[in-house]
Scaffold this active site. Structure first.
Site, PDB file in Angstrom:
ATOM      1  N   HIS A 118       0.849  -1.204   0.000  1.00 53.68           N
ATOM      2  CA  HIS A 118       0.000   0.000   0.000  1.00 53.68           C
ATOM      3  C   HIS A 118       0.879   1.247   0.000  1.00 53.68           C
ATOM      4  CE1 HIS A 118       1.036  -0.770   4.209  1.00 53.68           C
ATOM      5  NE2 HIS A 118       0.848   0.525   4.443  1.00 53.68           N
ATOM      6  N   ASP A 120       0.831   5.179   1.938  1.00 50.40           N
ATOM      7  CA  ASP A 120       0.162   5.761   3.095  1.00 50.40           C
ATOM      8  C   ASP A 120      -0.787   6.893   2.698  1.00 50.40           C
ATOM      9  OD1 ASP A 120       1.379   4.015   4.879  1.00 50.40           O
ATOM     10  OD2 ASP A 120       3.189   5.247   4.964  1.00 50.40           O
ATOM     11  N   HIS A 265       4.707  -0.106   0.037  1.00 51.83           N
ATOM     12  CA  HIS A 265       5.353  -0.948   1.041  1.00 51.83           C
ATOM     13  C   HIS A 265       4.368  -1.967   1.610  1.00 51.83           C
ATOM     14  CE1 HIS A 265       3.746   2.563   3.149  1.00 51.83           C
ATOM     15  NE2 HIS A 265       3.601   1.794   4.215  1.00 51.83           N
ATOM     16  N   ARG A 280       6.301   6.428  14.236  1.00 56.16           N
ATOM     17  CA  ARG A 280       6.068   6.820  12.845  1.00 56.16           C
ATOM     18  C   ARG A 280       5.705   8.302  12.736  1.00 56.16           C
ATOM     19  NH1 ARG A 280       1.784   4.685   8.283  1.00 56.16           N
ATOM     20  NH2 ARG A 280       0.481   6.474   8.626  1.00 56.16           N
TER      21      ARG A 280
HETATM   22  C1  SIN Z   1       3.103   0.944   7.626  1.00 60.38           C
HETATM   23  O1  SIN Z   1       2.534   0.371   6.727  1.00 60.38           O
HETATM   24  O2  SIN Z   1       3.082   2.158   7.716  1.00 60.38           O
HETATM   25  C2  SIN Z   1       3.818   0.132   8.688  1.00 60.38           C
HETATM   26  C3  SIN Z   1       4.891  -0.706   8.108  1.00 60.38           C
HETATM   27  C4  SIN Z   1       5.533  -1.583   9.147  1.00 60.38           C
HETATM   28  O3  SIN Z   1       5.011  -1.724  10.255  1.00 60.38           O
HETATM   29  O4  SIN Z   1       6.584  -2.158   8.826  1.00 60.38           O
END
Ligand code: SIN
Length: 289
Positions: A118, A120, A265, A280
């Site tokens: 996906h 973000d 990702h 994050r």
């Molecule tokens: C995400 O998709 O923002 C998280 C990725 C992760 O936890 O590695």
């Protein structure tokens, strides 16, 4: 300032850090920087330039307070504040990503296991430009983050598919549990969703990137559910090929910054018996064109 050797180009450079490519697909480790220290504008421009060239940058062994992490993220642009207030950390610009439960309550978002590819906030009109994850606790196996190069995925598409998607938009919905099963049908009532071009142009590099993903893209404008769904599945299978992917195996104190405009990702599975804790920060982006 020391003279460093830039290993991806083999050319001498005045940069005070080394650049070590992480994979043939994308990604580079920047070695020799301490993100807790002040960074001149000139040095920051070199970091941003490396990020634009490599799409994902990794800085290992960083020891950052929440405020230091946010200060570095803000150099790239204004922060996109989390709408999920209960997973915010002490610094409200930080959202915790974690499987840890305290008194039975999750302390972070996206807690468990595997996640499909996906980008973000692609369900919003202005999706996140970049996302930064800082690892604090990581499982001994798994919980790796996979990054796919969306420029290369676009460039390597067969001409017939490029022609089919040319100028079209796709609908991206924030409905993680339902996207794969309801693809091609209507988005459920109340689910946040937004149409974006299937192929977007990166505002800084001018390169075209494929901007759809398996987790959140549900339909193609102007096509029936079946036809759109079939093309989307072809695009997902194509963009997720290993040749476009770098898999990051986390160590504590890694900082990773990825560009949501030209990468997507995913996450590999990991044991629910082990703890995973990340901080994050997301950075606001522009409307994709
Ligand atoms: C995400 O998709 O923002 C998280 C990725 C992760 O936890 O590695």
């Amino acid at each position: 300032m020391t003279t460093a050797h830039v290993s991806d180009t083999q050319a001498p450079s005045p940069l005070p850090f080394h650049i070590r490519p992480l994979s043939p697909a994308l990604g580079a480790e920047l070695i020799g920087l301490d993100l807790s220290a002040p960074m001149s504008d000139e040095l920051f421009e070199s970091v941003r330039d490396a990020w634009h060239r490599h799409l994902v940058i990794l800085l290992r062994d960083q020891h950052l307070t929440e405020d230091e992490q946010v200060r570095f993220a803000e150099r790239f642009g204004p922060i996109s504040m989390s709408t999920r207030g209960h997973y915010q950390s002490k610094n409200p610009a930080i959202m915790l990503i974690s499987n840890i439960r305290e008194d039975g309550q999750q302390i972070g978002a996206l807690p468990d296991g595997e996640m499909h590819f996906h980008t973000d906030q692609c369900h919003q009109e202005r999706p996140a430009m970049a996302t930064m994850l800082y690892s604090i606790e990581v499982p001994s196996v798994g919980g790796n983050t996979l990054f796919a190069n969306a420029y290369a995925a676009y460039e390597m598409l067969p001409a017939a598919i490029k022609q089919k998607i040319e100028g079209r938009k796709a609908l991206n919905a924030y409905d993680y549990d339902a996207a794969a099963t309801t693809r091609g049908t209507k988005v459920r009532e109340g689910v946040p969703a937004c149409w974006h071009p299937i192929v977007r142009t990166h505002p800084a590099t001018g390169r075209k990137a494929l901007f759809v993903n398996r987790l959140m893209t549900v339909a193609i404008e102007g096509l029936s559910g079946d036809e759109g769904g079939e093309i989307l599945n072809t695009l997902f299978d194509h963009q997720e090929q290993r040749t476009f992917v770098y898999e990051h195996v986390w160590r504590p104190n890694d900082v990773l910054l990825w560009d949501n405009r030209c990468t997507l990702h995913a996450r590999t599975d990991f044991s629910d018996k082990e703890r995973r804790l990340m901080r994050r920060v997301a950075i606001k982006g522009e409307k994709p064109v």
